[in-house]
Design a protein around this motif. Structure first.
Motif, PDB file in Angstrom:
ATOM      1  N   VAL A  23      28.381  44.551  18.347  1.00 25.95           N
ATOM      2  CA  VAL A  23      29.256  45.229  19.307  1.00 25.95           C
ATOM      3  C   VAL A  23      30.324  44.235  19.753  1.00 25.95           C
ATOM      4  N   PHE A  24      31.579  44.612  19.557  1.00 25.70           N
ATOM      5  CA  PHE A  24      32.707  43.869  20.111  1.00 25.70           C
ATOM      6  C   PHE A  24      33.293  44.691  21.254  1.00 25.70           C
ATOM      7  N   ASN A  25      33.191  44.170  22.468  1.00 23.57           N
ATOM      8  CA  ASN A  25      33.862  44.826  23.590  1.00 23.57           C
ATOM      9  C   ASN A  25      35.271  44.240  23.695  1.00 23.57           C
ATOM     10  N   ASN A  26      36.241  44.986  23.179  1.00 24.59           N
ATOM     11  CA  ASN A  26      37.610  44.507  23.081  1.00 24.59           C
ATOM     12  C   ASN A  26      38.592  45.346  23.898  1.00 24.59           C
ATOM     13  N   ALA A  27      38.148  46.461  24.453  1.00 21.10           N
ATOM     14  CA  ALA A  27      39.044  47.344  25.201  1.00 21.10           C
ATOM     15  C   ALA A  27      39.665  46.584  26.368  1.00 21.10           C
ATOM     16  N   VAL A  28      40.976  46.747  26.532  1.00 20.72           N
ATOM     17  CA  VAL A  28      41.671  45.982  27.560  1.00 20.72           C
ATOM     18  C   VAL A  28      42.906  46.747  28.009  1.00 20.72           C
ATOM     19  N   MET A  29      43.223  46.639  29.284  1.00 21.79           N
ATOM     20  CA  MET A  29      44.500  47.105  29.796  1.00 21.79           C
ATOM     21  C   MET A  29      45.395  45.890  29.950  1.00 21.79           C
ATOM     22  N   ARG A  30      46.573  45.952  29.363  1.00 21.11           N
ATOM     23  CA  ARG A  30      47.512  44.838  29.435  1.00 21.11           C
ATOM     24  C   ARG A  30      48.330  44.918  30.718  1.00 21.11           C
ATOM     25  N   VAL A  31      48.840  43.769  31.149  1.00 24.81           N
ATOM     26  CA  VAL A  31      49.723  43.708  32.310  1.00 24.81           C
ATOM     27  C   VAL A  31      50.984  42.973  31.910  1.00 24.81           C
ATOM     28  N   GLY A  32      52.124  43.477  32.354  1.00 19.65           N
ATOM     29  CA  GLY A  32      53.402  42.864  32.025  1.00 19.65           C
ATOM     30  C   GLY A  32      53.985  42.099  33.193  1.00 19.65           C
ATOM     31  N   PRO A  33      54.991  41.245  32.947  1.00 19.20           N
ATOM     32  CA  PRO A  33      55.592  40.437  34.017  1.00 19.20           C
ATOM     33  C   PRO A  33      56.204  41.264  35.139  1.00 19.20           C
TER      34      PRO A  33
ATOM     35  N   ARG B 115      49.526  45.054  42.869  1.00 18.72           N
ATOM     36  CA  ARG B 115      48.921  45.989  43.821  1.00 18.72           C
ATOM     37  C   ARG B 115      48.861  47.404  43.261  1.00 18.72           C
ATOM     38  N   GLU B 116      49.794  47.743  42.392  1.00 17.64           N
ATOM     39  CA  GLU B 116      49.849  49.089  41.848  1.00 17.64           C
ATOM     40  C   GLU B 116      48.957  49.285  40.627  1.00 17.64           C
ATOM     41  N   ILE B 117      48.731  48.209  39.890  1.00 18.28           N
ATOM     42  CA  ILE B 117      47.991  48.368  38.625  1.00 18.28           C
ATOM     43  C   ILE B 117      46.562  47.852  38.684  1.00 18.28           C
ATOM     44  N   VAL B 118      46.191  47.121  39.747  1.00 20.40           N
ATOM     45  CA  VAL B 118      44.912  46.414  39.723  1.00 20.40           C
ATOM     46  C   VAL B 118      43.706  47.341  39.673  1.00 20.40           C
ATOM     47  N   GLU B 119      43.812  48.529  40.254  1.00 16.77           N
ATOM     48  CA  GLU B 119      42.645  49.417  40.244  1.00 16.77           C
ATOM     49  C   GLU B 119      42.307  49.844  38.822  1.00 16.77           C
TER      50      GLU B 119
ATOM     51  N   ALA C  15      23.027  37.282  40.232  1.00 14.71           N
ATOM     52  CA  ALA C  15      21.696  37.741  39.830  1.00 14.71           C
ATOM     53  C   ALA C  15      21.718  38.983  38.955  1.00 14.71           C
ATOM     54  N   SER C  16      22.795  39.743  38.993  1.00 16.47           N
ATOM     55  CA  SER C  16      22.813  41.010  38.253  1.00 16.47           C
ATOM     56  C   SER C  16      24.242  41.427  37.961  1.00 16.47           C
ATOM     57  N   LEU C  17      24.387  42.362  37.033  1.00 12.55           N
ATOM     58  CA  LEU C  17      25.712  42.920  36.757  1.00 12.55           C
ATOM     59  C   LEU C  17      26.248  43.681  37.959  1.00 12.55           C
ATOM     60  N   ASP C  18      25.359  44.228  38.770  1.00  8.98           N
ATOM     61  CA  ASP C  18      25.811  44.880  39.999  1.00  8.98           C
ATOM     62  C   ASP C  18      26.514  43.876  40.908  1.00  8.98           C
ATOM     63  N   GLU C  19      25.970  42.664  40.989  1.00  5.89           N
ATOM     64  CA  GLU C  19      26.621  41.637  41.808  1.00  5.89           C
ATOM     65  C   GLU C  19      27.975  41.247  41.233  1.00  5.89           C
ATOM     66  N   VAL C  20      28.067  41.188  39.922  1.00  4.58           N
ATOM     67  CA  VAL C  20      29.361  40.907  39.298  1.00  4.58           C
ATOM     68  C   VAL C  20      30.363  41.986  39.696  1.00  4.58           C
ATOM     69  N   ASP C  21      29.962  43.240  39.593  1.00  3.79           N
ATOM     70  CA  ASP C  21      30.847  44.345  39.969  1.00  3.79           C
ATOM     71  C   ASP C  21      31.255  44.254  41.437  1.00  3.79           C
ATOM     72  N   GLU C  22      30.333  43.848  42.282  1.00  2.86           N
ATOM     73  CA  GLU C  22      30.650  43.728  43.708  1.00  2.86           C
ATOM     74  C   GLU C  22      31.735  42.680  43.943  1.00  2.86           C
ATOM     75  N   GLN C  23      31.636  41.555  43.269  1.00  2.00           N
ATOM     76  CA  GLN C  23      32.630  40.498  43.454  1.00  2.00           C
ATOM     77  C   GLN C  23      33.988  40.887  42.863  1.00  2.00           C
ATOM     78  N   VAL C  24      33.973  41.590  41.752  1.00  2.00           N
ATOM     79  CA  VAL C  24      35.227  42.094  41.188  1.00  2.00           C
ATOM     80  C   VAL C  24      35.863  43.089  42.161  1.00  2.00           C
ATOM     81  N   THR C  25      35.049  43.911  42.800  1.00  2.00           N
ATOM     82  CA  THR C  25      35.556  44.875  43.773  1.00  2.00           C
ATOM     83  C   THR C  25      36.221  44.174  44.952  1.00  2.00           C
ATOM     84  N   VAL C  26      35.608  43.096  45.429  1.00  2.00           N
ATOM     85  CA  VAL C  26      36.201  42.321  46.529  1.00  2.00           C
ATOM     86  C   VAL C  26      37.582  41.809  46.137  1.00  2.00           C
ATOM     87  N   TRP C  27      37.664  41.247  44.936  1.00  2.00           N
ATOM     88  CA  TRP C  27      38.961  40.745  44.457  1.00  2.00           C
ATOM     89  C   TRP C  27      39.960  41.884  44.282  1.00  2.00           C
ATOM     90  N   ARG C  28      39.543  42.969  43.638  1.00  2.00           N
ATOM     91  CA  ARG C  28      40.431  44.115  43.416  1.00  2.00           C
ATOM     92  C   ARG C  28      41.003  44.644  44.723  1.00  2.00           C
TER      93      ARG C  28
END
Length: 290
Positions: free
Chosen positions: A89-99, A104-108, A160-173
């Protein structure tokens, strides 16, 4: 002696590196094997599969929008029913961001695809891995703590878990969305925390699965394909002399198809070498999050 047909899957595979990975897998795998080319647009998936060169493994198209909460689970259940498990399995899906994009508009949407999409794929397909399987997340050399302010290291280290990873990404987002990230220690380039979140997800799942995966020859890793000559990269840098996606895919294909090297499990790799997760001066000790 009969050999069980192998099954590979690539997300975000209708163009660029994802397409190069599908083409490379099809060329290097056997005719009785299957490579799933996935994307979120039915027409593009269909057209891309139809345009694939003949020979090698069979290429099949499947719709997979990693931003859709249940999509990875549905496809994983389908592949389990059809094949019993997966081998690559290659997880390669990505949304690109331009200059010119306003973070604030694209981060979600950006986090939904790149980060929550990654953890969805990890949750859905890790249980399907057969012996000697590979689960590889395409990330970046930016996905290490070297590029993050020390005060933020504990947010992504030793979770400790992927849930914690998601929580920290949510804080940043959310900090990017409400503008508070601009006045704090977060990097202005949204790609950095996003890639660190992806690598943190791999490291977190690897800690959970290490004991069961290692004896079975399974590799779980993140990988940096390096700079590539693509239209998106050209918006940021001079990529005239950079490798094509097909050239960049070679090292990733070797990782997926050749024997596992000691020390690669759970790490971020570039050209077959481990990129250190943290600066040497960083002790990796957990601090209490504010």
């Amino acid at each position: 002696m009969s050999t069980t047909p192998k099954v590979a899957l690539v997300t975000g595979a209708t163009q660029g590196l994802g397409l190069a990975l599908v083409e490379g897998l099809a060329q290097r795998m056997a005719s009785h094997d299957t490579v799933y080319l996935t994307g979120r647009d039915l027409d593009r998936v269909t057209q891309t599969v139809e345009a694939m060169p003949s020979g090698g493994a069979r290429v099949r198209g499947e719709i997979l929008d990693v931003a859709a909460p249940e999509a990875a689970d549905r496809l994983a259940a389908r592949l389990k029913e059809l094949h019993g498990g997966v081998d690559i399995v290659f997880n390669n899906a990505v949304m690109r961001v331009g200059p010119d994009d306003d973070p604030r508009e694209i981060v979600e949407e950006y986090a939904e695809v790149n980060n929550f999409g990654t953890t969805r794929v990890l949750r859905a397909f890790a249980p399907l891995l057969r012996d000697d399987a590979r689960l590889i997340v395409v990330a970046s050399a930016l996905g290490t703590l070297h590029f993050l302010a020390p005060v933020l290291h504990d947010r992504f280290d030793g979770l400790a878990s992927l849930d914690e990873v998601d929580e920290q990404v949510t804080v940043w987002r959310d900090a990017v969305k409400d503008g508070s990230a601009r006045g704090g220690p977060w990097p202005g380039f949204v790609n950095i925390p996003s890639k660190i979140g992806q690598v943190a997800a791999v490291r977190t799942l690897a800690r959970q699965r290490h004991e069961q995966d290692t004896p079975r020859g399974i590799l779980l890793a993140a990988v940096c394909p390096g700079m590539m000559n693509t239209p998106t990269s050209a918006m940021w840098w001079d990529v005239g002399n950079a490798p094509t996606p097909a050239e960049a895919a070679v090292a990733l294909l070797d990782l997926a198809l050749e024997p596992v090297r000691p020390g690669h499990y759970g790490e971020l790799l570039r050209d077959g070498e481990v990129l250190p997760w943290a600066p040497r001066a960083y002790g990796g000790k957990k601090a209490r999050r504010p």
